[in-house]
Each structure stands twice: as structure tokens, then as C-alpha cells.
Design a protein around this motif. Structure first.
Motif, PDB file in Angstrom:
ATOM      1  N   ASN A   2       1.103  -0.826  -0.105  1.00  0.00           N
ATOM      2  CA  ASN A   2       0.119   0.137   0.293  1.00  0.00           C
ATOM      3  C   ASN A   2       0.883   1.822   0.351  1.00  0.00           C
ATOM      4  O   ASN A   2       1.992   1.610   0.624  1.00  0.00           O
ATOM      5  N   SER A  30      -1.764   0.050  -4.178  1.00  0.00           N
ATOM      6  CA  SER A  30      -1.202   0.781  -3.899  1.00  0.00           C
ATOM      7  C   SER A  30      -1.402   1.672  -5.609  1.00  0.00           C
ATOM      8  O   SER A  30      -1.058   2.098  -6.221  1.00  0.00           O
ATOM      9  N   TRP A  31      -1.869   0.768  -6.650  1.00  0.00           N
ATOM     10  CA  TRP A  31      -2.110   1.479  -8.076  1.00  0.00           C
ATOM     11  C   TRP A  31      -3.749   0.819  -8.510  1.00  0.00           C
ATOM     12  O   TRP A  31      -3.575   1.979  -9.852  1.00  0.00           O
ATOM     13  N   MET A 108     -15.444  -6.338 -12.974  1.00  0.00           N
ATOM     14  CA  MET A 108     -15.545  -7.603 -12.143  1.00  0.00           C
ATOM     15  C   MET A 108     -16.747  -7.871 -11.124  1.00  0.00           C
ATOM     16  O   MET A 108     -17.309  -7.125 -10.835  1.00  0.00           O
ATOM     17  N   ARG A 110     -18.487  -8.898  -8.218  1.00  0.00           N
ATOM     18  CA  ARG A 110     -18.050  -8.911  -6.949  1.00  0.00           C
ATOM     19  C   ARG A 110     -18.643  -8.885  -5.586  1.00  0.00           C
ATOM     20  O   ARG A 110     -19.207  -9.775  -5.384  1.00  0.00           O
ATOM     21  N   ALA A 158      -5.871  -9.046   0.880  1.00  0.00           N
ATOM     22  CA  ALA A 158      -6.693  -8.201   0.793  1.00  0.00           C
ATOM     23  C   ALA A 158      -7.019  -8.652  -0.832  1.00  0.00           C
ATOM     24  O   ALA A 158      -7.864  -8.413  -1.220  1.00  0.00           O
ATOM     25  N   ASN A 159      -6.198  -9.342  -0.968  1.00  0.00           N
ATOM     26  CA  ASN A 159      -6.341 -10.509  -2.415  1.00  0.00           C
ATOM     27  C   ASN A 159      -6.596 -11.763  -2.582  1.00  0.00           C
ATOM     28  O   ASN A 159      -6.975 -11.985  -3.636  1.00  0.00           O
ATOM     29  N   LEU A 161     -10.933 -13.444  -2.335  1.00  0.00           N
ATOM     30  CA  LEU A 161     -12.242 -12.738  -2.135  1.00  0.00           C
ATOM     31  C   LEU A 161     -13.105 -13.133  -1.564  1.00  0.00           C
ATOM     32  O   LEU A 161     -12.887 -14.517  -2.147  1.00  0.00           O
TER      33      LEU A 161
HETATM   34  N1  LIG Z   1     -13.816  -7.815  -7.189  1.00  0.00           N
HETATM   35  C1  LIG Z   1     -13.932  -6.826  -5.690  1.00  0.00           C
HETATM   36  N2  LIG Z   1     -14.890  -6.856  -4.695  1.00  0.00           N
HETATM   37  C2  LIG Z   1     -14.905  -6.565  -4.039  1.00  0.00           C
HETATM   38  N3  LIG Z   1     -13.791  -6.049  -3.896  1.00  0.00           N
HETATM   39  C3  LIG Z   1     -12.969  -5.800  -4.528  1.00  0.00           C
HETATM   40  C4  LIG Z   1     -12.656  -6.636  -5.055  1.00  0.00           C
HETATM   41  N4  LIG Z   1     -11.745  -6.852  -5.525  1.00  0.00           N
HETATM   42  C5  LIG Z   1     -10.520  -5.541  -5.069  1.00  0.00           C
HETATM   43  N5  LIG Z   1     -11.759  -5.283  -3.909  1.00  0.00           N
HETATM   44  C6  LIG Z   1     -11.232  -4.859  -2.522  1.00  0.00           C
HETATM   45  O1  LIG Z   1     -10.693  -3.554  -3.014  1.00  0.00           O
HETATM   46  C7  LIG Z   1     -10.083  -3.229  -1.881  1.00  0.00           C
HETATM   47  C8  LIG Z   1      -8.528  -2.742  -2.742  1.00  0.00           C
HETATM   48  O2  LIG Z   1      -8.037  -3.481  -4.092  1.00  0.00           O
HETATM   49  P1  LIG Z   1      -6.692  -3.723  -4.392  1.00  0.00           P
HETATM   50  O3  LIG Z   1      -6.512  -4.735  -5.295  1.00  0.00           O
HETATM   51  O4  LIG Z   1      -6.836  -2.228  -5.523  1.00  0.00           O
HETATM   52  O5  LIG Z   1      -5.488  -3.508  -3.987  1.00  0.00           O
HETATM   53  P2  LIG Z   1      -5.150  -3.965  -2.395  1.00  0.00           P
HETATM   54  O6  LIG Z   1      -4.585  -5.437  -3.317  1.00  0.00           O
HETATM   55  O7  LIG Z   1      -5.320  -3.810  -1.146  1.00  0.00           O
HETATM   56  O8  LIG Z   1      -3.300  -3.736  -2.640  1.00  0.00           O
HETATM   57  P3  LIG Z   1      -2.569  -3.801  -3.979  1.00  0.00           P
HETATM   58  O9  LIG Z   1      -2.767  -3.253  -4.439  1.00  0.00           O
HETATM   59  O10 LIG Z   1      -1.026  -1.953  -3.547  1.00  0.00           O
HETATM   60  O11 LIG Z   1      -1.960  -4.991  -3.506  1.00  0.00           O
HETATM   61  C9  LIG Z   1      -9.063  -4.582  -1.134  1.00  0.00           C
HETATM   62  O12 LIG Z   1      -9.592  -4.191   0.123  1.00  0.00           O
HETATM   63  C10 LIG Z   1     -10.042  -5.240  -1.860  1.00  0.00           C
HETATM   64  O13 LIG Z   1      -9.641  -6.481  -0.711  1.00  0.00           O
END
Ligand SMILES: Nc1ncnc2c1ncn2[C@@H]1O[C@H](COP(=O)(O)OP(=O)(O)OP(=O)(O)O)[C@@H](O)[C@H]1O
Length: 519
Positions: A2, A30-31, A108, A110, A158-159, A161
């Protein structure tokens, strides 16, 4: 990692983006920033991920372009119920809004929440609810990726779901890479808490840092420890930096590995193996073997955990079952097709002794309906019919599902063939079931010995098989191909382009029953 320095993108509710209406923020990394949205076409819930390129330095832009390219490429190819499904991608053309102009968006399916959210809500030193199932499903997705020569590269809470209903999907393919021999290459990014210790000593060449599947195995070890201990990291430290230094000192042999006391005894050997300091040693535990071991641990937990006794379940997971799990894992998303059976059938129904083979359903009955006078147990008809009707493919009818169940188990919810590791009314192999499981009776778990769970899950898989074969241009005799795919795998049937000889007798049985049910 992050990046707290970058402000989250502020997209207002109601904004129309790529065929969706934004309803609110979910989170930012991050992105990218992820928003909840609904499809304009039918109001279906989706998530929209914005990968923005403003606020970046020219060097960052190049990295960003590469991450976006990877995320879009792998998201489009992700074709398994354990991987999040990307419905479409778009590049925004918003000349009046420089923050969004040129941003790439991914629409995507959800999720309800992330694994990170779940473990954050779990008390320390205790396993998260359904820890074993979650770990098995994570492994099934990972095994599929590795089987296809991909390394995830950023496995963390966080990745991962959790969909409505609880199914697990791996997400965020920005650091996913294809293996070239034993290595893949990625930009030197990752999550401090989940990169393996050797990551720090690898030099980044012009193509990035080398990445091996054993990096995902390390990340899985960290995750498993977190899931089993209420979110605690296996290495001590108040910050991610301190924890990564502790991991490096362990890898140098300067400190022992001390798993938290909350990690159950039977899981400790596997978590320790995933966290082997030597990448070569860790590499011997490939994801398929990991899935096999995790499935065994999860099953022994289920069996000792006071769930319904299951007949003949003493034989360990056989390789054939695992191979099918991995091949079935050639899979596209199923969850959006069949969001789970909404009915409420209760206990597994008795097998009827009836031998009556009624003709087609009465006048006006929809095509493929179960004939009234047939031997399909009355208690099962509602769940079979509901399951078939949720699949948009015309070949997947109540009669087809009923014929399959009759050939698989004779409608016996307690059926068991331990020698081939197949159980329940739909003869699920447990590891395969894990990848497709649905909660058909809404009792909060997914159990292949529950007739509704097994049937809804079977319909889920069968529907996907039908779509998969159509996608590959197979159109003749789809019901027979689907039945063959259920007994072997989508890949076996697709490669043969027809019903493989070894399952022909079984398929003929099903087709005979189907004809008796009126087709
Ligand atoms: N399809 C989805 N449905 C619900 N929540 C999602 C979905 N994809 C991502 N998220 C949630 O959105 C948030 C941001 O996700 P994102 O992939 O942008 O960043 P990250 O994985 O938290 O960090 P980084 O990109 O730095 O690895 C996270 O909490 C992730 O769990």
C-alpha cells in the motif's frame, strides 16, 4: 504494497463508468481503487477497479503500464471458479476529468469482503471461521494457476475475495507472471509481509526480479498462519518492515520459526513446510501437493468436527480425484451463473423403490421437465428443477440432471465409493467438490453428503461444462459431452472432441434414463 502517499481516487456515487453505475468505494491499493457498482443492463452487483495513471512519474508510468497489462491479460484468461472473474475491461475517455482520462477499468464480479476483512474480525490466537475450507479453496485456485504455468506473485488477504455464499476467489493479477522454465519475472514490487526472504537478495535485472512458484508457497504459509491464528503474522514485529527483517534473520538461521500457539497442532507441520527458509526445499512442495495435503487436513477436521457421519470415508484422497480437481479447475466462473439454490429442501431424501418410468411431463410441462410419474424422488424434484432452471443453457434440463443423479448414485444421498473417492448423491470427489461447492440447503455449510448441496453444485459444474464446450466449438450431442465431462474432466472431453471411450458405457446409461424422462 500500500502506498499511503497516494490519495484514493474519488469517484462519486451515481457516476456512469463502462456500462455500470458506481454506488460507493470499496478500497484502494497502491495502483488502483475499487468501487462497488451495478450493471446498467440488469442492476447486477459488480466491482469496478480503476487503474489510474495520473500522479505518476514517468518511471512509475512504465511500471504501471506493465502492471495494467498483466492484470488485464491474466484477468481475461482467469478461467476457474477459484479466480475472480473479470467481465470486461475498458480505457476511459474522459477529457473533462484528467483524473479518470486514460484510466483503465476492470469490471469484475463483486465479492462480499476480502479474507483480510475476515481475519481482522477474528480474535487473535484462534482460527477464522471455516479456516479449513478457506485454505483448501485458496489452494485449489493456486494449484490451477501453477498448473497453467502462472505465479500469482501477490498472494495476501486483501487479494483473496469472499463471494456472497462464502466461495473463495483469488484476485489482483498485477504481479502475476508466466513461468519461463523455472522462473517468471515481475517488477520489483510485492507485499512486504508476504514476499519470501530470498526476494531481498535477488537482483532486479532489466526484466524485473525473478519469481518462482515457491514464492507463492511462502505467501500461502504466511496466509495459512494468519487464517489459523486470527490474523497473526508468523514473524514478530510491530511493522511490516520489522516482520520482514525477522523473516530474513530466520532464513539466515539466526532465529527459529515460532508459530503462534493458536495454530492447531495438525496444521503446524504443513505451515512450517510452506515457510521453509530454503527455496529449493519449499519448491519440493508444489501447489498440487499442497492442495492434496490441505484437503486431507480439512477433511480430517470435518470428520472429527462433529459433522454428519459419512459412510466409508477412511480412504485418503486418491490421485485420480486430485487430477480431476485440477483438471476441473480448467474452469471458468460458475458462481455468477448459479448463485446458490434458494429453496429449502431438508434432510437427504429416501431412495424411492419405484420403478415406474413415466413418460414426459404432462401437457404444457416445460421442455426437459421431470415427468410426474417418474422414479425421481419427489423430495428432490424441486431442487433439481430449480438448479437446472438457473442455468441459461437449454441442454441443462431437470431431466438431464435427474438422469445423471440416477446413473451416479441411484438417487442415494448416502452413496459412497471410497475406492474411487466418490461420495453422496452426485458422487463428488471431495477435492473437486471444494472447487464447485454451493450451499443448496442454506444451512451455512457446503457438504457433498447433503443432497441439495451436492445437486446445486453439480448443476453449477454441469452448466459451466456446457458453456465451456460451446466456447470450444463443440456443438454436437452436448448433453452426452457434459455427462462425459462430469465423469472425466472438461479438458479430457475437449481434447477428444467427443465422448471418450472409457466413459461411453456410463454416458449411455445416462442417455437411456434421459430418454425415459422424455429427453
Ligand atoms: N472484485 C472485488 N470485489 C470486492 N472487493 C474487491 C474486489 N477487488 C478488490 N477488492 C478490494 O478492494 C480493495 C483494493 O484492492 P486493490 O487490488 O486495488 O488493492 P490491494 O490489493 O488492497 O493493494 P495492492 O494493490 O497494493 O496490492 C481491497 O480491499 C480488495 O480486497
Amino acid at each position: 504494497m500500500n502506498d499511503p502517499g497516494r490519495p484514493p481516487l474519488d469517484v462519486p456515487a451515481g457516476r456512469l463508468v463502462a456500462g455500470t453505475r458506481i454506488t460507493g468505494p470499496i478500497g484502494s491499493g497502491s495502483w488502483g481503487s475499487v468501487y462497488a457498482a451495478e450493471e446498467l443492463a440488469d442492476g447486477a452487483p459488480v466491482a469496478v477497479k480503476f487503474l489510474r495513471s495520473d500522479l505518476l512519474t514517468p518511471g512509475q508510468r512504465r511500471t504501471m503500464a506493465e502492471l495494467v497489462e498483466r492484470e488485464v491479460r491474466f484477468s481475461r484468461q482467469a478461467d476457474h471458479p477459484g479466480l475472480v472473474r473479470t467481465l470486461r475491461t475498458a480505457t476511459l475517455d474522459e477529457p473533462d476529468d484528467p483524473r479518470l482520462d486514460g484510466a483503465v477499468v476492470l469490471v469484475m464480479e463483486r465479492a462480499e469482503r476480502s479474507l483480510q476483512d475476515l481475519i481482522a474480525a477474528t480474535p487473535p490466537h484462534s482460527p477464522a471461521p471455516e479456516a479449513e475450507r478457506l485454505l483448501t479453496e485458496i489452494c485449489a485456485g493456486l494449484a490451477h494457476m501453477h498448473q497453467h504455468g502462472w505465479v500469482h506473485g501477490d498472494l495476501k488477504g486483501a487479494n483473496i475475495l469472499l463471494m456472497p455464499g462464502g466461495a473463495v476467489r483469488l484476485a489482483d493479477f498485477g504481479l502475476t507472471s508466466e513461468l519461463e522454465g523455472t522462473h517468471a519475472y515481475v517488477p520489483p514490487l510485492g507485499s512486504l509481509d508476504h514476499v519470501p526472504p530470498e526476494w531481498w537478495s535477488q537482483r532486479a535485472g532489466s526484466r524485473g526480479v525473478p519469481l518462482r512458484p515457491c514464492a507463492d508457497v511462502w505467501a500461502f504459509g504466511v496466509l495459512a498462519h494468519q487464517v489459523l491464528s486470527g490474523g497473526l503474522h508468523p514473524f514478530p514485529g510491530a511493522t511490516a518492515r520489522a516482520r520482514s527483517l525477522a523473516a530474513q534473520s530466520y532464513a539466515r538461521g539466526a532465529a527459529p520459526l515460532r508459530l503462534d500457539d493458536g495454530v492447531p497442532e495438525r496444521w503446524r507441520a504443513l505451515v512450517t513446510a510452506c515457510l521453509a527458509a530454503d527455496p529449493a526445499e519449499r519448491g519440493r512442495l508444489d501447489a498440487a501437493e499442497l492442495l492434496r495435503r490441505v484437503s486431507l487436513l480439512a477433511r480430517s477436521e470435518a470428520e472429527s468436527g462433529g459433522r454428519r457421519p459419512r459412510p466409508g470415508r477412511t480412504v485418503p484422497l486418491v490421485v485420480g480425484g486430485l487430477a480431476l480437481a485440477l483438471a476441473a479447475a480448467g474452469a471458468a466462473l460458475a458462481g455468477t451463473l448459479l448463485p446458490g439454490h434458494g429453496g429449502s429442501p431438508s434432510a437427504p431424501p429416501p431412495v424411492t423403490g419405484s420403478t415406474s418410468l413415466g413418460g414426459p411431463g404432462g401437457p404444457g410441462a416445460p421442455t426437459g421437465a421431470i415427468p410426474e410419474g417418474s422414479d425421481v424422488p419427489v423430495a428432490l424434484r424441486e431442487v433439481i428443477t430449480g438448479t437446472a432452471r438457473r442455468c441459461p443453457e437449454p441442454e441443462v434440463t431437470p431431466a438431464l440432471l435427474a438422469a445423471m443423479l440416477k446413473a451416479e448414485s441411484g438417487f442415494d444421498a448416502a452413496a459412497a465409493r471410497p475406492r474411487s473417492d466418490e461420495y453422496g448423491i452426485a458422487m463428488w470427489t471431495p477435492a473437486v467438490f471444494n472447487a464447485w461447492a454451493q450451499d443448496g440447503d442454506n444451512d451455512g455449510d457446503r457438504d457433498y453428503m447433503s443432497a441439495p448441496d451436492a445437486i446445486v453444485s453439480m448443476g453449477n459444474y454441469v452448466c459451466w461444462l456446457d458453456q465451456q464446450f460451446k466456447h470450444r466449438g463443440l456443438s454436437a450431442d452436448l448433453p452426452a459431452l457434459v455427462v462425459a465431462g462430469y465423469r472425466t474432466s472438461d479438458k479430457t472431453v475437449a481434447e477428444a472432441g467427443r465422448v471418450p471411450d472409457r466413459v461411453r458405457p456410463h454416458v449411455d446409461h445416462v442417455m437411456k434414463y434421459l430418454a425415459e424422462y422424455g429427453g
